[in-house]
Design a protein around this motif. Structure first.
Motif, PDB file in Angstrom:
ATOM      1  N   ASP A  23     -33.761  11.084 -38.705  1.00  0.00           N
ATOM      2  CA  ASP A  23     -34.747  10.918 -39.774  1.00  0.00           C
ATOM      3  C   ASP A  23     -33.998  10.529 -41.030  1.00  0.00           C
ATOM      4  N   LEU A  24     -33.810   9.223 -41.218  1.00  0.00           N
ATOM      5  CA  LEU A  24     -33.039   8.723 -42.347  1.00  0.00           C
ATOM      6  C   LEU A  24     -33.966   8.208 -43.438  1.00  0.00           C
ATOM      7  N   PRO A  25     -33.591   8.417 -44.677  1.00  0.00           N
ATOM      8  CA  PRO A  25     -34.449   7.943 -45.775  1.00  0.00           C
ATOM      9  C   PRO A  25     -34.464   6.432 -45.865  1.00  0.00           C
ATOM     10  N   THR A  26     -35.576   5.882 -46.307  1.00  0.00           N
ATOM     11  CA  THR A  26     -35.677   4.456 -46.568  1.00  0.00           C
ATOM     12  C   THR A  26     -35.447   4.250 -48.047  1.00  0.00           C
ATOM     13  N   THR A  27     -34.417   3.488 -48.372  1.00  0.00           N
ATOM     14  CA  THR A  27     -34.064   3.276 -49.777  1.00  0.00           C
ATOM     15  C   THR A  27     -34.593   1.949 -50.256  1.00  0.00           C
ATOM     16  N   THR A  28     -34.513   1.762 -51.560  1.00  0.00           N
ATOM     17  CA  THR A  28     -34.964   0.498 -52.143  1.00  0.00           C
ATOM     18  C   THR A  28     -34.178  -0.665 -51.568  1.00  0.00           C
ATOM     19  N   ALA A  29     -32.867  -0.423 -51.306  1.00  0.00           N
ATOM     20  CA  ALA A  29     -32.045  -1.513 -50.777  1.00  0.00           C
ATOM     21  C   ALA A  29     -32.483  -1.909 -49.388  1.00  0.00           C
ATOM     22  N   GLU A  30     -33.064  -0.939 -48.629  1.00  0.00           N
ATOM     23  CA  GLU A  30     -33.452  -1.240 -47.262  1.00  0.00           C
ATOM     24  C   GLU A  30     -34.872  -1.790 -47.162  1.00  0.00           C
ATOM     25  N   ALA A  31     -35.693  -1.511 -48.151  1.00  0.00           N
ATOM     26  CA  ALA A  31     -37.094  -1.871 -48.052  1.00  0.00           C
ATOM     27  C   ALA A  31     -37.267  -3.371 -48.019  1.00  0.00           C
ATOM     28  N   PRO A  32     -38.109  -3.893 -47.127  1.00  0.00           N
ATOM     29  CA  PRO A  32     -38.314  -5.334 -47.069  1.00  0.00           C
ATOM     30  C   PRO A  32     -39.012  -5.830 -48.315  1.00  0.00           C
TER      31      PRO A  32
END
Length: 465
Positions: free
Chosen positions: A381-390
């Motif tokens: 369960d890893l966080p979704t960061t701004t850098a990863e967000a499409p």
């Protein structure tokens, strides 16, 4: 290339590869012998031992890995560069754990092969032969397979046998202390102490006492003589972690101790001498600290003898599968629990994350997942960061013609989901559960996947038509 007279032996059952490598190395002034099998190589007359062995894995009769084990029992140890068309992570791990210097896959890059051979010859000539204990220590402590990892291992093997000061630089959580321990393990000082000092945790008024010790009565609370860290590390290695945190006004005294290997305890006039090897680490840019007047320039150049940079995990994504497997096995032993299963889908999820906390964060994530898995499949369960967000699609203009659609209709979504599922099932030979099954690749439970297959009306006969 140095070592013009060095002998390199090439063992490969493919004659075209043998001739190609021989021509490449001879063009660099090296002497080369070629063999079509491990048995042919072992049958060579007992003469000059090769400075390097370029070895295929899949050989007729005795395999390359078996030959490696056979050679490792004898001295002197021969650096081995594996060159194979059958490379995979597990094979690479076995080879490097057994002490291989490099592991390259075919078709090989000539420059990469030349660099590997050159580095192995230099290590053999200047760094000495790695013992079984040394190779084991490296492979068991520092895990990886990518280019950054190989560069790090080469740097460690070159500088460890010397007494040169080492400056280890890298972000928090990258494993700088691990590198320092590895340098000490592979040094001539390994039988003596490795003394670690966390410079960030020492109160300003106690730095001198911590480094150099104090005499009884030197200050309030000094009820007896106390040895400092420099004396405690005599004959061994002193590791100064977070060196950039030392107050500017105290850096001159540290510089003197490093240069002259002598000092006085606080409250004492007697000068003491020590024999220590110094390794330092920092997550700061010391050049920028010097430019900002926060770090002495002369101290910086005294420390920057042999710089070693430890790459962040986001730049070592190819190492994540091996690191994950290592931590799963290690944590299962530490926690005395059933080892959970690391799936391909899980590894992909780990590789997609950007890891701001580096290897320390990876270990923590796997430890948490191991506790929750209870011996079953690991789920992260890893966080979704701004850098990863499409990126969000641009607003559609009312007058825009032939623009890409913003959305898909329900029938289109179902068609694409069906097509994706059919591709995965064909890839796994319609194996749904178990290791490398379709459910594992998709990251879902086998029962969920079976339900989807039935709902979509997919059949194996359809896939073969």
């Amino acid at each position: 290339m140095k070592n013009v007279d060095a002998l390199v032996c090439v063992v490969d059952d493919d004659v075209s590869i043998r001739e190609s490598v021989r021509g490449l190395l001879r063009a660099e002034g090296l002497r080369v012998e070629t063999y079509g099998s491990a048995d042919d190589f072992l049958a060579r007359s007992r003469g000059e031992p090769p400075g390097c062995l370029v070895l295929d894995v899949e050989l007729p009769g005795l395999s390359g890995l078996q030959l490696q084990r056979e050679l490792f029992r004898s001295e002197p140890h021969i650096p081995i560069v594996f060159l194979t068309g059958h490379g995979d992570i597990s094979m690479s791990v076995r080879a490097i754990k057994a002490g291989a210097f490099e592991f390259l896959t075919k078709p090989f890059d000539p420059e990469e092969l030349l660099d590997a051979v050159q580095e192995s010859l230099l290590t053999r000539e200047y760094g000495g032969h790695r013992s079984k204990d040394q190779a084991s220590a490296q492979s068991n402590e520092i895990v990886g397979i990518g280019g950054a990892h190989r560069t790090l291992i080469k740097q460690i093997s070159m500088v460890a046998p010397t007494d040169s000061t080492v400056l280890i630089q890298g972000e928090t959580g990258t494993g700088k202390e691990l590198v320092a321990r590895e340098i000490h393990k592979l040094s001539r000082r390994k039988e003596h102490a490795l003394v670690r000092v966390n410079c960030a945790s020492i109160p300003k008024e106690l730095y001198e006492s911590e480094f150099f010790g104090h005499a009884r009565g030197a200050f309030t609370g000094a009820i007896k003589d106390r040895m400092g860290r420099f004396e405690a590390a005599h004959g061994g290695t002193l590791f100064l972690d977070e060196i950039g945190e030392i107050p500017l006004e105290l850096q001159s005294k540290l510089l003197r101790a490093l240069q002259e290997k002598q000092f006085e305890r606080v409250g004492e006039e007697r000068t003491r001498r020590v024999d220590v090897r110094v390794v330092v680490a920092t997550n700061r840019d010391l050049k920028a600290e010097v430019a900002g007047g926060r770090f002495r320039e002369d101290l910086y150049y005294r420390l920057d003898v042999f710089p070693v940079r430890v790459s962040p995990l986001r730049d070592r994504r190819e190492d994540i599968p091996m690191l994950a497997k290592y931590f799963v096995e290690l944590l299962a032993k530490e926690m005395k629990c059933t080892k959970p299963r690391l799936t391909e889908a899980g590894v992909i999820r780990l590789q997609e994350y950007h890891w701001p906390g580096n290897i320390r964060e990876l270990r923590n994530v796997i430890e948490r997942a191991t506790i929750l898995a209870r011996g079953k499949v690991l789920e992260f369960d890893l966080p979704t960061t701004t850098a990863e967000a499409p990126a969000l699609p641009a607003p559609r203009s009312m007058n825009q013609e032939k623009a890409e659609p913003e959305f898909m209709t329900e029938p289109e979504i179902q068609r694409r989901e069906r097509e994706n599922l059919r591709i995965v099932l064909n890839k796994t030979g319609w194996k749904v559960g178990g290791p490398s099954g379709a459910a594992e690749l998709l990251g879902v439970k086998p029962t969920t996947l079976i339900s989807r297959i039935k709902k979509m009306g997919l059949s194996r006969n359809e896939a073969t038509q």
